[in-house]
Write a protein that holds these residues in place. Structure first.
Motif, mmCIF file in Angstrom:
data_model
loop_
_atom_site.group_PDB
_atom_site.id
_atom_site.type_symbol
_atom_site.label_atom_id
_atom_site.label_comp_id
_atom_site.label_asym_id
_atom_site.label_seq_id
_atom_site.Cartn_x
_atom_site.Cartn_y
_atom_site.Cartn_z
ATOM 1 N N PHE A 1 0.870 -1.268 -0.006
ATOM 2 C CA PHE A 1 0.077 0.021 0.022
ATOM 3 C C PHE A 1 0.879 1.202 0.041
ATOM 4 O O PHE A 1 2.208 1.047 0.438
ATOM 5 C CB PHE A 1 -0.851 0.087 1.207
ATOM 6 C CG PHE A 1 -2.254 -0.880 1.131
ATOM 7 C CD1 PHE A 1 -1.882 -2.088 1.350
ATOM 8 C CD2 PHE A 1 -3.346 -0.137 1.131
ATOM 9 C CE1 PHE A 1 -3.200 -2.900 1.263
ATOM 10 C CE2 PHE A 1 -4.546 -0.953 1.051
ATOM 11 C CZ PHE A 1 -4.256 -2.363 1.091
ATOM 12 N N ARG A 2 0.379 2.390 -0.269
ATOM 13 C CA ARG A 2 1.187 3.697 -0.082
ATOM 14 C C ARG A 2 -0.023 4.577 0.368
ATOM 15 O O ARG A 2 -1.166 4.637 0.088
ATOM 16 C CB ARG A 2 1.779 4.290 -1.283
ATOM 17 C CG ARG A 2 0.701 4.411 -2.575
ATOM 18 C CD ARG A 2 1.628 4.771 -4.028
ATOM 19 N NE ARG A 2 0.522 5.193 -5.032
ATOM 20 C CZ ARG A 2 0.900 5.441 -6.144
ATOM 21 N NH1 ARG A 2 2.075 4.876 -6.661
ATOM 22 N NH2 ARG A 2 0.150 5.605 -6.936
ATOM 23 N N GLN A 3 0.960 5.720 0.959
ATOM 24 C CA GLN A 3 -0.096 6.751 1.553
ATOM 25 C C GLN A 3 0.717 7.912 1.087
ATOM 26 O O GLN A 3 1.862 8.464 1.554
ATOM 27 C CB GLN A 3 -0.157 6.684 2.925
ATOM 28 C CG GLN A 3 -1.219 7.861 3.610
ATOM 29 C CD GLN A 3 -1.599 7.542 5.020
ATOM 30 O OE1 GLN A 3 -0.995 6.551 5.670
ATOM 31 N NE2 GLN A 3 -2.729 7.860 5.449
ATOM 32 N N GLY B 1 6.817 1.556 7.227
ATOM 33 C CA GLY B 1 6.955 2.266 5.593
ATOM 34 C C GLY B 1 8.133 2.592 5.322
ATOM 35 O O GLY B 1 9.248 2.679 6.062
ATOM 36 N N TRP C 1 1.446 -5.854 9.174
ATOM 37 C CA TRP C 1 1.811 -4.718 8.361
ATOM 38 C C TRP C 1 3.372 -4.378 8.796
ATOM 39 O O TRP C 1 3.930 -4.659 9.960
ATOM 40 C CB TRP C 1 1.296 -3.108 8.691
ATOM 41 C CG TRP C 1 -0.125 -3.249 8.242
ATOM 42 C CD1 TRP C 1 -1.390 -3.554 8.993
ATOM 43 C CD2 TRP C 1 -0.565 -2.822 6.959
ATOM 44 N NE1 TRP C 1 -2.425 -3.439 8.372
ATOM 45 C CE2 TRP C 1 -1.947 -3.075 6.950
ATOM 46 C CE3 TRP C 1 -0.022 -2.272 5.784
ATOM 47 C CZ2 TRP C 1 -3.045 -2.633 5.810
ATOM 48 C CZ3 TRP C 1 -0.822 -1.962 4.583
ATOM 49 C CH2 TRP C 1 -2.278 -2.243 4.648
ATOM 50 N N TYR D 1 5.447 3.798 1.525
ATOM 51 C CA TYR D 1 5.123 2.617 0.899
ATOM 52 C C TYR D 1 5.296 1.376 1.985
ATOM 53 O O TYR D 1 6.194 1.371 2.978
ATOM 54 C CB TYR D 1 6.000 2.047 -0.282
ATOM 55 C CG TYR D 1 5.382 2.594 -1.547
ATOM 56 C CD1 TYR D 1 5.714 4.077 -1.675
ATOM 57 C CD2 TYR D 1 4.902 2.152 -2.425
ATOM 58 C CE1 TYR D 1 5.527 4.902 -2.859
ATOM 59 C CE2 TYR D 1 4.545 2.559 -3.829
ATOM 60 C CZ TYR D 1 4.977 4.090 -3.773
ATOM 61 O OH TYR D 1 4.518 4.695 -5.126
ATOM 62 N N TYR D 2 3.998 0.976 2.200
ATOM 63 C CA TYR D 2 4.073 -0.033 3.342
ATOM 64 C C TYR D 2 3.763 -1.399 2.833
ATOM 65 O O TYR D 2 2.892 -1.707 1.894
ATOM 66 C CB TYR D 2 2.624 0.171 4.393
ATOM 67 C CG TYR D 2 2.964 1.467 4.754
ATOM 68 C CD1 TYR D 2 2.193 2.603 4.352
ATOM 69 C CD2 TYR D 2 3.218 1.682 6.227
ATOM 70 C CE1 TYR D 2 2.348 3.966 5.061
ATOM 71 C CE2 TYR D 2 3.352 2.870 6.914
ATOM 72 C CZ TYR D 2 3.016 3.916 6.429
ATOM 73 O OH TYR D 2 2.916 5.205 6.772
ATOM 74 N N GLU E 1 -5.491 8.984 1.744
ATOM 75 C CA GLU E 1 -5.811 7.845 2.399
ATOM 76 C C GLU E 1 -4.903 6.783 1.830
ATOM 77 O O GLU E 1 -4.353 7.023 0.556
ATOM 78 C CB GLU E 1 -7.083 7.340 2.209
ATOM 79 C CG GLU E 1 -8.182 8.123 2.865
ATOM 80 C CD GLU E 1 -9.637 7.794 2.879
ATOM 81 O OE1 GLU E 1 -10.339 8.393 3.434
ATOM 82 O OE2 GLU E 1 -9.794 6.694 2.182
ATOM 83 N N ARG E 2 -4.358 5.913 2.500
ATOM 84 C CA ARG E 2 -3.857 4.513 2.405
ATOM 85 C C ARG E 2 -4.337 4.014 0.961
ATOM 86 O O ARG E 2 -5.733 3.572 1.127
ATOM 87 C CB ARG E 2 -3.479 3.916 3.351
ATOM 88 C CG ARG E 2 -2.286 2.519 3.027
ATOM 89 C CD ARG E 2 -1.863 1.998 4.338
ATOM 90 N NE ARG E 2 -1.296 2.810 5.423
ATOM 91 C CZ ARG E 2 -0.982 2.179 6.358
ATOM 92 N NH1 ARG E 2 -1.011 1.005 6.400
ATOM 93 N NH2 ARG E 2 -0.121 3.131 7.570
#
Length: 119
Positions: free
Chosen positions: A36-38, A112, A109, A92-93, A43-44
């Motif tokens: 995922f990214r934020q 990041g 998780w 980036y997670y 929002e993510r």
């Protein structure tokens, strides 16, 4: 289980990066892993996913420019991103999802890694 993300950095638009997510002790028990990214103020959002069967899914914004892969021998998931754009900037997670029969399908998780794309 711990997830360790790395590979972020500062890159010019049009450049490339490869993010890595190392799972400890093993990645093999997860049904899906990915990124995922934020971005600041947003929002993510899901970037890419790969299942333990090798199926992949990408956000429309990165499709055609990114490749997610998984090396179970190295317990690592990779995200290669090409032709980077300033809109790709964000933290980036990486994540990993258990199957329902393990930990009730819990998602793990990692911390990041920052990606900054300059124009």
């Amino acid at each position: 289980v711990q997830l360790q993300a790395s590979g972020g950095g500062l890159v010019q638009a049009g450049g490339s990066l490869r993010l890595s997510c190392a799972a400890s002790p093993t990645i093999s028990r997860f049904v899906a892993t990915g990124w995922f990214r934020q971005a600041p103020g947003k929002e993510r959002e899901l970037v890419a996913t790969i299942t333990n069967g090798g199926g992949t899914n990408y956000a429309d914004s990165v499709k055609g420019r990114s490749t997610i892969s998984r090396d179970d021998a190295k317990n690592t998931v990779y995200l290669e991103m090409n032709n980077l754009k300033p809109d790709d900037t964000g933290v980036y997670y990486c994540y990993a999802k258990y199957p329902l029969y393990l930990s009730n399908g819990r998602t793990v998780w990692g911390l990041g890694t920052q990606v900054t794309v300059s124009s």
